[in-house]
Design a protein around this motif. Structure first.
Motif, PDB file in Angstrom:
ATOM      1  N   PRO A  83       0.784  -1.243   0.000  1.00  0.00           N
ATOM      2  CA  PRO A  83       0.000   0.000   0.000  1.00  0.00           C
ATOM      3  C   PRO A  83       0.810   1.284   0.000  1.00  0.00           C
ATOM      4  CG  PRO A  83      -0.896  -1.580   1.570  1.00  0.00           C
ATOM      5  CD  PRO A  83       0.420  -2.124   1.118  1.00  0.00           C
ATOM      6  N   THR A  84       2.064   1.234   0.447  1.00  0.00           N
ATOM      7  CA  THR A  84       2.872   2.454   0.505  1.00  0.00           C
ATOM      8  C   THR A  84       3.924   2.521  -0.600  1.00  0.00           C
ATOM      9  OG1 THR A  84       4.425   1.424   2.062  1.00  0.00           O
ATOM     10  CG2 THR A  84       2.551   2.622   3.002  1.00  0.00           C
ATOM     11  N   SER A  85       3.862   1.608  -1.561  1.00  0.00           N
ATOM     12  CA  SER A  85       4.863   1.585  -2.627  1.00  0.00           C
ATOM     13  C   SER A  85       4.822   2.860  -3.459  1.00  0.00           C
ATOM     14  CB  SER A  85       4.633   0.379  -3.539  1.00  0.00           C
ATOM     15  OG  SER A  85       5.518   0.407  -4.643  1.00  0.00           O
ATOM     16  N   GLU A  86       5.997   3.324  -3.877  1.00  0.00           N
ATOM     17  CA  GLU A  86       6.083   4.485  -4.756  1.00  0.00           C
ATOM     18  C   GLU A  86       5.547   4.161  -6.143  1.00  0.00           C
ATOM     19  OE1 GLU A  86       7.173   7.794  -4.491  1.00  0.00           O
ATOM     20  OE2 GLU A  86       6.812   7.336  -2.381  1.00  0.00           O
ATOM     21  N   ASP A  87       5.669   2.901  -6.543  1.00  0.00           N
ATOM     22  CA  ASP A  87       5.149   2.479  -7.846  1.00  0.00           C
ATOM     23  C   ASP A  87       3.671   2.138  -7.681  1.00  0.00           C
ATOM     24  OD1 ASP A  87       4.433   1.300 -10.243  1.00  0.00           O
ATOM     25  OD2 ASP A  87       6.246   0.077 -10.391  1.00  0.00           O
ATOM     26  N   PRO A  88       2.772   2.906  -8.281  1.00  0.00           N
ATOM     27  CA  PRO A  88       1.343   2.642  -8.096  1.00  0.00           C
ATOM     28  C   PRO A  88       0.924   1.250  -8.542  1.00  0.00           C
ATOM     29  CG  PRO A  88       1.718   4.240  -9.858  1.00  0.00           C
ATOM     30  CD  PRO A  88       3.013   4.063  -9.158  1.00  0.00           C
ATOM     31  N   PHE A  89       1.639   0.674  -9.503  1.00  0.00           N
ATOM     32  CA  PHE A  89       1.252  -0.634 -10.015  1.00  0.00           C
ATOM     33  C   PHE A  89       1.762  -1.786  -9.157  1.00  0.00           C
ATOM     34  CE2 PHE A  89       1.200   2.159 -13.815  1.00  0.00           C
ATOM     35  CZ  PHE A  89      -0.183   2.169 -13.974  1.00  0.00           C
ATOM     36  N   LEU A  90       2.376  -1.435  -8.010  1.00  0.00           N
ATOM     37  CA  LEU A  90       2.749  -2.437  -7.013  1.00  0.00           C
ATOM     38  C   LEU A  90       1.872  -2.355  -5.770  1.00  0.00           C
ATOM     39  CD1 LEU A  90       6.661  -2.307  -7.101  1.00  0.00           C
ATOM     40  CD2 LEU A  90       5.170  -4.056  -8.084  1.00  0.00           C
ATOM     41  N   ARG A  91       1.060  -1.319  -5.665  1.00  0.00           N
ATOM     42  CA  ARG A  91       0.244  -1.121  -4.459  1.00  0.00           C
ATOM     43  C   ARG A  91      -0.733  -2.268  -4.237  1.00  0.00           C
ATOM     44  NH1 ARG A  91      -0.445   4.299  -2.325  1.00  0.00           N
ATOM     45  NH2 ARG A  91      -2.621   3.790  -1.946  1.00  0.00           N
ATOM     46  N   ALA A  92      -1.381  -2.705  -5.286  1.00  0.00           N
ATOM     47  CA  ALA A  92      -2.277  -3.858  -5.241  1.00  0.00           C
ATOM     48  C   ALA A  92      -2.228  -4.470  -6.627  1.00  0.00           C
ATOM     49  CB  ALA A  92      -3.700  -3.443  -4.879  1.00  0.00           C
ATOM     50  N   ARG A  93      -1.918  -5.747  -6.703  1.00  0.00           N
ATOM     51  CA  ARG A  93      -1.693  -6.349  -8.010  1.00  0.00           C
ATOM     52  C   ARG A  93      -1.986  -7.840  -7.986  1.00  0.00           C
ATOM     53  NH1 ARG A  93       2.495  -5.686  -4.799  1.00  0.00           N
ATOM     54  NH2 ARG A  93       4.238  -7.155  -4.763  1.00  0.00           N
ATOM     55  N   ILE A  94      -2.335  -8.367  -9.143  1.00  0.00           N
ATOM     56  CA  ILE A  94      -2.475  -9.805  -9.323  1.00  0.00           C
ATOM     57  C   ILE A  94      -1.158 -10.318  -9.888  1.00  0.00           C
ATOM     58  CG2 ILE A  94      -3.618 -11.608 -10.673  1.00  0.00           C
ATOM     59  CD1 ILE A  94      -6.164  -9.880 -10.509  1.00  0.00           C
ATOM     60  N   VAL A  95      -0.609 -11.344  -9.254  1.00  0.00           N
ATOM     61  CA  VAL A  95       0.682 -11.888  -9.677  1.00  0.00           C
ATOM     62  C   VAL A  95       0.544 -13.379  -9.959  1.00  0.00           C
ATOM     63  CG1 VAL A  95       3.107 -12.212  -9.093  1.00  0.00           C
ATOM     64  CG2 VAL A  95       1.884 -10.208  -8.233  1.00  0.00           C
ATOM     65  N   GLY A  96       1.014 -13.790 -11.123  1.00  0.00           N
ATOM     66  CA  GLY A  96       1.133 -15.205 -11.431  1.00  0.00           C
ATOM     67  C   GLY A  96       2.583 -15.600 -11.238  1.00  0.00           C
ATOM     68  N   ARG A  97       2.857 -16.464 -10.265  1.00  0.00           N
ATOM     69  CA  ARG A  97       4.236 -16.863  -9.967  1.00  0.00           C
ATOM     70  C   ARG A  97       4.487 -18.285 -10.469  1.00  0.00           C
ATOM     71  NH1 ARG A  97       7.227 -13.567  -7.013  1.00  0.00           N
ATOM     72  NH2 ARG A  97       6.192 -11.826  -5.959  1.00  0.00           N
ATOM     73  N   ALA A  98       5.461 -18.420 -11.360  1.00  0.00           N
ATOM     74  CA  ALA A  98       5.849 -19.744 -11.845  1.00  0.00           C
ATOM     75  C   ALA A  98       6.589 -20.477 -10.735  1.00  0.00           C
ATOM     76  CB  ALA A  98       6.731 -19.611 -13.077  1.00  0.00           C
ATOM     77  N   LEU A  99       6.240 -21.731 -10.516  1.00  0.00           N
ATOM     78  CA  LEU A  99       6.827 -22.479  -9.407  1.00  0.00           C
ATOM     79  C   LEU A  99       8.188 -23.063  -9.753  1.00  0.00           C
ATOM     80  CD1 LEU A  99       3.666 -24.385  -8.121  1.00  0.00           C
ATOM     81  CD2 LEU A  99       4.496 -22.111  -7.502  1.00  0.00           C
ATOM     82  N   HIS A 100       8.365 -23.489 -11.010  1.00  0.00           N
ATOM     83  CA  HIS A 100       9.597 -24.188 -11.363  1.00  0.00           C
ATOM     84  C   HIS A 100      10.343 -23.565 -12.539  1.00  0.00           C
ATOM     85  CE1 HIS A 100       8.225 -27.175  -8.549  1.00  0.00           C
ATOM     86  NE2 HIS A 100       7.138 -27.402  -9.257  1.00  0.00           N
ATOM     87  N   GLY A 101       9.700 -22.695 -13.285  1.00  0.00           N
ATOM     88  CA  GLY A 101      10.366 -22.071 -14.419  1.00  0.00           C
ATOM     89  C   GLY A 101       9.375 -21.284 -15.255  1.00  0.00           C
ATOM     90  N   PRO A 102       9.840 -20.268 -15.995  1.00  0.00           N
ATOM     91  CA  PRO A 102       8.942 -19.399 -16.762  1.00  0.00           C
ATOM     92  C   PRO A 102       8.213 -20.094 -17.903  1.00  0.00           C
ATOM     93  CG  PRO A 102      11.244 -18.928 -17.271  1.00  0.00           C
ATOM     94  CD  PRO A 102      11.255 -19.859 -16.101  1.00  0.00           C
ATOM     95  N   ASP A 103       8.637 -21.300 -18.284  1.00  0.00           N
ATOM     96  CA  ASP A 103       7.931 -22.025 -19.344  1.00  0.00           C
ATOM     97  C   ASP A 103       6.479 -22.298 -18.961  1.00  0.00           C
ATOM     98  OD1 ASP A 103      10.223 -22.012 -20.812  1.00  0.00           O
ATOM     99  OD2 ASP A 103      10.704 -24.133 -20.524  1.00  0.00           O
ATOM    100  N   ALA A 104       6.190 -22.287 -17.664  1.00  0.00           N
ATOM    101  CA  ALA A 104       4.822 -22.546 -17.209  1.00  0.00           C
ATOM    102  C   ALA A 104       3.851 -21.501 -17.739  1.00  0.00           C
ATOM    103  CB  ALA A 104       4.772 -22.580 -15.683  1.00  0.00           C
TER     104      ALA A 104
END
Length: 217
Positions: A83-104
């Motif tokens: 909520p206090t990030s200087e980058d507005p697009f980090l304040r609240a975001r949906i993130v897809g995190r690859a577990l084993h590699g970006p090929d996912a």
């Protein structure tokens, strides 16, 4: 309190046991928790509140199909807030995190899910693997033009940027209480941003819209 999809359980998925940082256990992000048994939590009944209260978006968004369970798709989608990030697009975001590699991210399930969140348009959408993160929505060049207009609305020089930045400010919880988490004139199937008066954190109230295009190819 965010409701969960009925009759949907984690099963043997323990992706969050690796991805999340759990400060009370001294567990850094990206390392498997020492209490993980391989298919469950060894201290489940006494697990920290941070673990008990947290759920990935597969547990919260009915539109994501069974194939998107993190251990099956190798991608875990979650809401992350700063909520206090200087980058507005980090304040609240949906993130897809690859577990084993970006090929996912090339699998049809991940492509469709990312497309669904982008079409819905309520929040920034990122993909990440390890320490490398990429902004998908808004498009990075567009985001570069919008950041200053969002942070300093009275200094915006471009009328189009000013209007779009104002919509982002509402969705990301700047100033007054957050408004509907979607652009004016559209209906958000995922809900709205709610600001917690107790913690000041921003939460994404997900819903059950049938947005996922379950086709391969």
């Amino acid at each position: 309190m965010q409701s969960l999809v009925r009759d949907r359980t984690c099963g043997t998925c323990t992706a969050c046991c690796r991805v999340l940082e759990i400060k009370t256990l001294g567990k850094p992000a990206g390392t498997l928790c020492e209490h993980n048994t391989g298919a469950a939590c060894g201290i489940y009944k006494n697990r920290p509140a941070a673990c008990a209260k947290w759920h990935c978006l597969w547990r919260k968004v009915e539109a994501l199909p069974d194939e998107l369970r993190p251990d099956r798709s190798e991608v875990m989608f979650s809401l992350e807030t700063a909520p206090t990030s200087e980058d507005p697009f980090l304040r609240a975001r949906i993130v897809g995190r690859a577990l084993h590699g970006p090929d996912a991210f090339e699998r049809w399930e991940a492509i469709e899910a990312i497309g669904m969140f982008v079409r819905e348009g309520s929040l920034p959408v990122w993909t990440a693997f390890g320490s490398v993160a990429s902004l998908i929505y808004p498009e990075p060049t567009r985001a570069d033009h919008l950041r200053d207009a969002i942070r300093h609305p009275h200094a915006a020089r471009n009328r189009g940027h000013e209007e779009e930045a104002a919509a982002w400010r509402l969705r990301l919880g700047y100033g007054a209480a957050p408004q509907e988490a979607n652009l004016p004139g559209t209906k958000s199937p995922l809900g709205r941003l709610d600001s917690s008066p107790e913690t000041g954190e921003t939460h994404f109230a997900t819903g059950t819209a049938k947005l996922f295009n379950g086709t391969k190819g």
